[in-house]
Design an enzyme around this catalytic site. Sequence first.
Site, PDB file in Angstrom:
ATOM      1  N   ILE A 470       1.088  -0.950   0.068  1.00 29.40           N
ATOM      2  CA  ILE A 470       0.177   0.440  -0.066  1.00 29.40           C
ATOM      3  C   ILE A 470       0.860   1.406  -0.048  1.00 29.40           C
ATOM      4  CG2 ILE A 470      -2.228  -1.423   1.146  1.00 29.40           C
ATOM      5  CD1 ILE A 470      -1.122   0.137   3.420  1.00 29.40           C
ATOM      6  N   GLY A 471       2.282   1.423  -0.311  1.00 31.38           N
ATOM      7  CA  GLY A 471       2.920   2.404  -0.335  1.00 31.38           C
ATOM      8  C   GLY A 471       4.005   2.366   0.651  1.00 31.38           C
ATOM      9  N   ILE A 637      15.591  -3.938  12.051  1.00 30.89           N
ATOM     10  CA  ILE A 637      15.245  -3.161  10.917  1.00 30.89           C
ATOM     11  C   ILE A 637      15.231  -3.605   9.536  1.00 30.89           C
ATOM     12  CG2 ILE A 637      15.260  -0.621   9.764  1.00 30.89           C
ATOM     13  CD1 ILE A 637      13.028  -1.316  12.127  1.00 30.89           C
ATOM     14  N   PRO A 640      16.235   0.578   5.885  1.00 29.27           N
ATOM     15  CA  PRO A 640      16.293   1.850   7.231  1.00 29.27           C
ATOM     16  C   PRO A 640      15.591   2.773   6.641  1.00 29.27           C
ATOM     17  CG  PRO A 640      18.572   0.658   6.642  1.00 29.27           C
ATOM     18  CD  PRO A 640      17.436  -0.338   6.349  1.00 29.27           C
ATOM     19  N   LYS A 641      15.305   2.440   5.197  1.00 30.68           N
ATOM     20  CA  LYS A 641      15.504   3.438   4.159  1.00 30.68           C
ATOM     21  C   LYS A 641      13.233   3.780   3.856  1.00 30.68           C
ATOM     22  CE  LYS A 641      16.744   5.914  -0.669  1.00 30.68           C
ATOM     23  NZ  LYS A 641      17.013   5.980  -1.238  1.00 30.68           N
ATOM     24  N   GLN A 646       8.401   5.343   6.571  1.00 29.66           N
ATOM     25  CA  GLN A 646       7.205   5.405   7.047  1.00 29.66           C
ATOM     26  C   GLN A 646       6.441   5.712   8.247  1.00 29.66           C
ATOM     27  OE1 GLN A 646       4.280   2.594   6.214  1.00 29.66           O
ATOM     28  NE2 GLN A 646       5.479   3.584   4.943  1.00 29.66           N
ATOM     29  N   GLY A 710       7.794  -4.461  12.314  1.00 30.88           N
ATOM     30  CA  GLY A 710       6.774  -3.888  11.749  1.00 30.88           C
ATOM     31  C   GLY A 710       6.894  -2.257  12.425  1.00 30.88           C
ATOM     32  N   VAL A 711       6.773  -1.243  10.797  1.00 34.33           N
ATOM     33  CA  VAL A 711       6.882  -0.258  11.955  1.00 34.33           C
ATOM     34  C   VAL A 711       6.055   0.683  10.754  1.00 34.33           C
ATOM     35  CG1 VAL A 711       9.707   0.223  12.319  1.00 34.33           C
ATOM     36  CG2 VAL A 711       8.690   0.267   9.372  1.00 34.33           C
ATOM     37  N   GLU A 713       2.743   1.763  11.057  1.00 36.78           N
ATOM     38  CA  GLU A 713       2.341   2.881  12.822  1.00 36.78           C
ATOM     39  C   GLU A 713       2.171   3.513  13.238  1.00 36.78           C
ATOM     40  OE1 GLU A 713      -0.825  -0.835  11.899  1.00 36.78           O
ATOM     41  OE2 GLU A 713      -1.831   0.413  11.575  1.00 36.78           O
TER      42      GLU A 713
HETATM   43 MO1  MOS Z   1      -4.353  -0.414   9.412  1.00 36.87          MO
HETATM   44  S1  MOS Z   1      -5.848   1.093   9.862  1.00 36.87           S
HETATM   45  O1  MOS Z   1      -4.230  -1.909   9.930  1.00 36.87           O
HETATM   46  O2  MOS Z   1      -4.023  -0.711   7.119  1.00 36.87           O
END
Ligand code: MOS
Length: 744
Positions: A470-471, A637, A640-641, A646, A710-711, A713
């Site tokens: 998703i980007g 990680i 790192p880029k 994110q 994971g990063v 959020e």
């Molecule tokens: Mo995230 S709100 O789980 O796309």
Amino acid sequence: MNVISAKIGQPVSRIDGFAKVTGQAKYAAEPHPPGLLYGVIVNSLIARGRIEAIHDEAARAVPGVIEVMTHHNRPHTALFEKSYVDGLGVPGSPYRPLHDAEIRFNGQPVAVVFAETFEAAREAAMLIQVDYERWPHNADFDAALYQKYMPSKTRSNYVPPKTRGNASEAYALNPIKIEGRFHLAPEHHNPMEMHATTVIPEEDGTLTVWDKTQGPQAVQTYLASALSLSGKKVRVRSPYVGGAFGSGLRAQHNVFLAALGAEMLKRPVRVTLTRPQMFTHVFRPEAVMDIALAADRDGTLQSIIVEGVTDTSRFEHNMENLVIWGLIGYKCPNATADYKIAPRDTYTSSDMRAPGAATGVNLFEMAIDELAWACRMDPLAFRRHNYSDIDAMHNMPFTSNALREALLLGAERFGWNERPLAPRSLRDGKELIGWGMATGIWDAMFSPTSARGRLTSDGRLHIATAASDIGTGTYTILAQTASEAFSMPINRIDIELGDSTLPECPTEGGSWTAASAGAAVWLACQSLCEQFLKLLKKNKNTPDWMKQDEITVAEGELHGVRNGSPVALSLQDALSFIGQDSIEAEETAKPGLRGKISEMRKARFTHSAVFCEVRVDEDLGIVRVTRLVNAVAAGRIMNPKTAASQVRGAMVMATGMALHEESLMDERYGRFMNHNFAEYHIPSHADIPEMDVLFVDEKDKEISPLGVKGVGEIGMCGTAAAIANAIFHATGKRHRNLPIMSGA
Ligand code: MOS
């Protein structure tokens, strides 16, 4: 790009970047099959009631218009509500587009116009008149609070945590305390790419559906069930997604209506939403949190009381993890939390980047800052003093938690020890300067995921899993993972994503994709490599040196020893010995498999420490964020880029949460009224300073097979609070509502 060092941990540039900037990457609204029809949705103008009549004569008279689809003439769809439950599984009665005459929210689709051109469809859509029987509605959050409830059916982790100690007694008995109502305005996701679907009926009777979604397999399942397409094959593709932030977790009505239109008209159909229409479905819920905190004279937390409410629709019970965060991270003998939802006549609120924590962590960290000041303690010292070494809510150790290191690293980079304790101490001309900080916490989840690796006769490695990128950089990190796991130069690796026919992968979300899909790709590549070497060893046509245990694959070549000397051979040549065009392996990474996650009784989180400097114009109240430092502890990680990107993206979004973003409800109509970028404000370049993102070294063998957390959020969590807390330090004025429109 340095082709050799493209392994896990390297700052590899996005491998899909070239396709994206040259327009070769095809998004959901871009396939252009012959005979394509354009669908434009007509939205309800009332929040609750019944459609009495739809006048579509003028619309049908527009040249190029083929059909106006309404609840009267639509094809058959599933009868029962349960067939419309999508991958998110929100309890309640899911919305069924064009099901009947009932209106349940303003903006609900009441008709779709299909025409040969987009212009004709849009013109005709504007000519449709709908007569309504209006029923009373409530879209006011404050009024909805009187009807707050806890649904009888909900996921167990939304149920308020067990109380520890006696929080109200401790609150009464301790000398230093704060309490108040904290509020977050509703926000809309507003990804760059708006929701869109192109449906192509294929000659063999199957449907190809290009959709903007975070979960092609979830949409596939939803369409098959909601449209009663059982037996008919549906393939959902989402190879490129222009941002989603959670808006693509649910199957939005555009995909349903486009597929229904294609079924009805037996032609390819595209339905795109306009930016204003993006404000007619999911949004981050409005929230209030009543927080009361008490400490003793040493600045030791003695009581935490949190009561939170978020909004939901009248027909579904949307909840999030709102109230737990402070109870996890702070050592406090007395704590209690309660959570309810308040119904209003809108579409159902939904997950938006760090759902629950973006709201709950930021509002709680604003309250903690108030208590630290009430204790006249430095906010960093206060947090270090009250930090919990274990998950204090579940009474469980963490798999890892480098928050202390993050606090120290971030503080050092920021220069925090120069900070005067009292607010209004720093000034430059008519600008007040403030320094604030907060901590962040978010889940480190892992979902069972499958991936396939295939080695082909041209010496290339093909990786496939149904994830959507998703980007976030999923294409790139999976290529790095394959490059290391198989030992293959990254420019000989192809990654295929975003297709429901690929190996099973959960919807991209919750920051779990890097850990989960990464592990699946790792296993698939290892298994492929083992299988390849085994085939070489046992094949009668291969030369003797290939039958020895010493053979390995390194950097995309086969290496071995012949007559005492090292020998290397291309993979193409090696494959030709065994007479196969390709070899393939599919593996599933799941808790318990090699990572033994199911056996863990440990808490799984990412952590962060955010530091912020603001300048507030004393006369005008204008707030400028001038420095942001975020030290993140997220396990290993992978890149790192892309990881820093994110976190930075989330910090921009959190700046919007702190200072700009607010969807304003017009209660008379039950509609969000600032539905464009002139009136719904998001941060632009001028609002954002240089941002420092630091990653703390955090080794964690238990969290996931590759040690990844994971990063996507974590950058939301704490950043808005750090900004609010910096505004207090600048001005001495407390704000308990986000966004803060005027600092002074
Ligand atoms: Mo995230 S709100 O789980 O796309």
